[in-house]
Design an enzyme around this catalytic site. Structure first.
Site, PDB file in Angstrom:
ATOM      1  CB  ALA A  13      -2.266  -4.628   7.885  1.00 25.23           C
ATOM      2  CB  ALA A  14      -7.378  -2.030   6.694  1.00 26.74           C
ATOM      3  CG  ASP A  36      -5.000   0.391   6.136  1.00 29.65           C
ATOM      4  OD1 ASP A  36      -4.693  -0.626   5.494  1.00 29.65           O
ATOM      5  OD2 ASP A  36      -5.632   1.354   5.624  1.00 29.65           O
ATOM      6  CE1 TYR A 151       0.081   0.207  -7.964  1.00 25.06           C
ATOM      7  CE2 TYR A 151       1.009  -1.081  -9.770  1.00 25.06           C
ATOM      8  CZ  TYR A 151       0.502  -1.004  -8.477  1.00 25.06           C
ATOM      9  OH  TYR A 151       0.429  -2.157  -7.711  1.00 25.06           O
TER      10      TYR A 151
HETATM   11  N1  LIG Z   1      -3.829  -6.381  -6.204  1.00 25.15           N
HETATM   12  C1  LIG Z   1      -2.931  -6.410  -7.166  1.00 25.15           C
HETATM   13  O1  LIG Z   1      -3.212  -6.786  -8.313  1.00 25.15           O
HETATM   14  C2  LIG Z   1      -1.515  -6.045  -6.860  1.00 25.15           C
HETATM   15  C3  LIG Z   1      -1.166  -5.249  -5.781  1.00 25.15           C
HETATM   16  N2  LIG Z   1       0.157  -4.944  -5.582  1.00 25.15           N
HETATM   17  C4  LIG Z   1       0.570  -4.119  -4.468  1.00 25.15           C
HETATM   18  O2  LIG Z   1       0.216  -4.768  -3.263  1.00 25.15           O
HETATM   19  C5  LIG Z   1       0.040  -3.811  -2.229  1.00 25.15           C
HETATM   20  C6  LIG Z   1      -1.294  -4.055  -1.548  1.00 25.15           C
HETATM   21  O3  LIG Z   1      -2.330  -3.848  -2.491  1.00 25.15           O
HETATM   22  P1  LIG Z   1      -3.734  -4.581  -2.419  1.00 25.15           P
HETATM   23  O4  LIG Z   1      -3.822  -5.402  -1.231  1.00 25.15           O
HETATM   24  O5  LIG Z   1      -3.989  -5.148  -3.733  1.00 25.15           O
HETATM   25  O6  LIG Z   1      -4.680  -3.290  -2.292  1.00 25.15           O
HETATM   26  P2  LIG Z   1      -5.909  -2.971  -1.344  1.00 25.15           P
HETATM   27  O7  LIG Z   1      -6.496  -1.738  -1.895  1.00 25.15           O
HETATM   28  O8  LIG Z   1      -6.743  -4.168  -1.159  1.00 25.15           O
HETATM   29  O9  LIG Z   1      -5.190  -2.656   0.065  1.00 25.15           O
HETATM   30  C7  LIG Z   1      -4.328  -1.570   0.211  1.00 25.15           C
HETATM   31  C8  LIG Z   1      -4.367  -1.110   1.654  1.00 25.15           C
HETATM   32  O10 LIG Z   1      -3.459  -0.014   1.775  1.00 25.15           O
HETATM   33  C9  LIG Z   1      -4.075   0.992   2.543  1.00 25.15           C
HETATM   34  N3  LIG Z   1      -3.518   2.311   2.226  1.00 25.15           N
HETATM   35  C10 LIG Z   1      -3.698   3.056   1.116  1.00 25.15           C
HETATM   36  N4  LIG Z   1      -3.062   4.221   1.224  1.00 25.15           N
HETATM   37  C11 LIG Z   1      -2.448   4.221   2.436  1.00 25.15           C
HETATM   38  C12 LIG Z   1      -1.648   5.157   3.128  1.00 25.15           C
HETATM   39  N5  LIG Z   1      -1.357   6.355   2.605  1.00 25.15           N
HETATM   40  N6  LIG Z   1      -1.172   4.824   4.341  1.00 25.15           N
HETATM   41  C13 LIG Z   1      -1.484   3.631   4.908  1.00 25.15           C
HETATM   42  N7  LIG Z   1      -2.272   2.721   4.307  1.00 25.15           N
HETATM   43  C14 LIG Z   1      -2.735   3.008   3.082  1.00 25.15           C
HETATM   44  C15 LIG Z   1      -5.549   0.901   2.192  1.00 25.15           C
HETATM   45  O11 LIG Z   1      -6.379   1.532   3.140  1.00 25.15           O
HETATM   46  C16 LIG Z   1      -5.729  -0.602   2.102  1.00 25.15           C
HETATM   47  O12 LIG Z   1      -6.094  -1.145   3.341  1.00 25.15           O
HETATM   48  C17 LIG Z   1       0.164  -2.451  -2.895  1.00 25.15           C
HETATM   49  O13 LIG Z   1       1.457  -1.946  -2.706  1.00 25.15           O
HETATM   50  C18 LIG Z   1      -0.062  -2.761  -4.364  1.00 25.15           C
HETATM   51  O14 LIG Z   1       0.553  -1.808  -5.177  1.00 25.15           O
HETATM   52  C19 LIG Z   1       1.143  -5.430  -6.386  1.00 25.15           C
HETATM   53  C20 LIG Z   1       0.847  -6.215  -7.437  1.00 25.15           C
HETATM   54  C21 LIG Z   1      -0.502  -6.580  -7.780  1.00 25.15           C
HETATM   55  C1  LIG Z   2      -7.051  -3.854 -15.600  1.00 29.48           C
HETATM   56  C2  LIG Z   2      -7.259  -3.448 -14.162  1.00 29.48           C
HETATM   57  C3  LIG Z   2      -6.940  -2.041 -13.920  1.00 29.48           C
HETATM   58  C4  LIG Z   2      -6.719  -1.712 -12.497  1.00 29.48           C
HETATM   59  C5  LIG Z   2      -5.344  -2.131 -12.063  1.00 29.48           C
HETATM   60  C6  LIG Z   2      -5.021  -1.666 -10.713  1.00 29.48           C
HETATM   61  C7  LIG Z   2      -3.946  -2.065 -10.044  1.00 29.48           C
HETATM   62  C8  LIG Z   2      -2.980  -3.018 -10.507  1.00 29.48           C
HETATM   63  C9  LIG Z   2      -1.873  -3.259  -9.766  1.00 29.48           C
HETATM   64  C10 LIG Z   2      -0.810  -4.145 -10.157  1.00 29.48           C
HETATM   65  O1  LIG Z   2       0.256  -4.094  -9.551  1.00 29.48           O
HETATM   66  C11 LIG Z   2      -0.998  -5.093 -11.288  1.00 29.48           C
HETATM   67  C12 LIG Z   2       0.257  -5.799 -11.678  1.00 29.48           C
HETATM   68  C13 LIG Z   2       0.548  -6.225 -12.919  1.00 29.48           C
HETATM   69  C14 LIG Z   2      -0.327  -6.119 -14.098  1.00 29.48           C
HETATM   70  C15 LIG Z   2       0.295  -5.484 -15.310  1.00 29.48           C
HETATM   71  C16 LIG Z   2       1.111  -6.092 -16.167  1.00 29.48           C
HETATM   72  C17 LIG Z   2       1.426  -7.506 -15.979  1.00 29.48           C
HETATM   73  C18 LIG Z   2       2.540  -8.018 -16.805  1.00 29.48           C
HETATM   74  C19 LIG Z   2       2.618  -9.496 -16.490  1.00 29.48           C
HETATM   75  C20 LIG Z   2       3.690 -10.213 -17.214  1.00 29.48           C
HETATM   76  O2  LIG Z   2       4.844  -9.814 -17.163  1.00 29.48           O
HETATM   77  O3  LIG Z   2       3.348 -11.230 -17.831  1.00 29.48           O
END
Ligand SMILES: NC(=O)C1=CN([C@@H]2O[C@H](COP(=O)(O)OP(=O)(O)OC[C@H]3O[C@@H](n4cnc5c(N)ncnc54)[C@H](O)[C@@H]3O)[C@@H](O)[C@H]2O)C=CC1
Ligand SMILES: CCCCC/C=C\C=C\C(=O)C/C=C\C/C=C\CCCC(=O)O
Length: 253
Positions: A13-14, A36, A151
């Protein structure tokens, strides 16, 4: 679901989604435990929320979700501080193919650990009041993704795990429901970490342009939809720029 007075735990949540989920829960009148691995940023974020929403409504606990004792401590401290737990959001995640074991540990095992703890604390048979567990999956959890196989595997696994919990009659009797939110690329720092994938920077940019980047407000809206509708057990909601929010599964089955 009436959110006022509810108690929530949000992992990771950071910053990013987790910070936005904590914020909307606070706006709706919940008390929130933010946890976090990034203690300085987590404390900073929580400090800002304390000022906006009241010191008594937000706490921060440093936690690596891959370390069972640390995650258990988050639940213990939340229960101690607020007396109950109603909502658990397993959001912490990383995207690193070079450290692929860690990717599985955080995204899959960490979220499984958070779900197990949520079931323990919120089940009526253990003195809880029931509640909802939202696991943060990804659109990569439905199809092959050539540039992020570990992933994608973690998110495929998390969808299967969440759906499997949702079909248990025992959990229904315990007042628990389970749902999974699966966005495509969204505007957080995660998608800027291209070293974590097999892509070059230019290919990554082209891909982001082609698929598009979902806005944080859309992610929060879908999150709230899963929370609000009490019939949502087993729901898996995918969110893309092209198609918006679409249920891949609506019910427990
Ligand atoms: N940004 C994107 O395009 C997408 C993200 N997600 C998912 O959403 C969730 C959140 O990601 P975002 O907010 O995008 O990433 P982010 O990198 O902005 O935030 C992730 C947070 O998780 C914390 N974290 C990482 N490892 C940890 C651990 N071992 N224990 C506790 N905290 C930890 C980090 O310090 C950070 O605050 C993830 O599960 C990611 O896979 C899903 C789909 C798309
Ligand atoms: C190109 C950027 C590379 C870094 C990507 C890092 C993290 C991405 C995390 C995600 O969870 C991204 C989620 C989906 C993207 C991939 C395929 C999307 C398919 C969409 C569809 O079905 O139309």
């Amino acid at each position: 679901m009436e959110l006022k007075g509810k108690v929530a735990i949000v992992s990771g949540a950071a910053e990013g989604f987790g910070k936005a989920f904590a914020e909307v829960l606070l706006l709706k009148g919940c008390k929130v435990c933010l946890c976090d691995i990034n203690a300085p940023l987590g404390q900073k974020t929580t400090g800002i929320f304390e000022q906006r929403f009241g010191k008594e409504n937000a706490i921060f606990v440093t936690c690596d979700v891959t370390v069972a004792e640390q995650f258990a401590d988050v639940f213990k401290k939340t229960k101690l501080e607020y007396g109950k737990i109603d909502i658990v959001v397993n959001n912490a995640g990383v995207a690193n193919e070079k450290e692929w074991r860690q990717t599985i540990m955080v995204n899959l095992i960490g979220s499984m650990q958070g779900t197990e703890l949520a079931v323990k604390y919120m089940s009526k048979e253990n003195g809880g009041h029931g509640g909802v567990i939202i696991n943060i999956g990804s659109a990569t959890g439905f199809e092959p993704v050539f540039f992020m196989p570990a992933y994608a595997a973690s998110k495929h696994g998390l969808i299967g795990f969440t759906r499997s919990w949702s079909v248990s009659k025992r959990n229904e009797a315990n007042g628990l429901r389970f749902a999974c939110l699966c966005p495509a690329f969204a505007e957080t720092n995660l998608i800027r970490f291209t070293e974590g994938t097999t892509l070059s920077n230019s290919t990554a940019e082209a891909l982001l342009k082609e698929i598009g980047v979902v806005k944080m407000s859309q992610v929060v809206e879908s999150f709230m939809e899963l929370l609000a509708d009490e019939s949502n057990n087993g729901a898996v909601l995918k969110l893309t720029l092209d198609d918006g929010a679409e249920y891949m599964y609506r019910d427990a089955r």
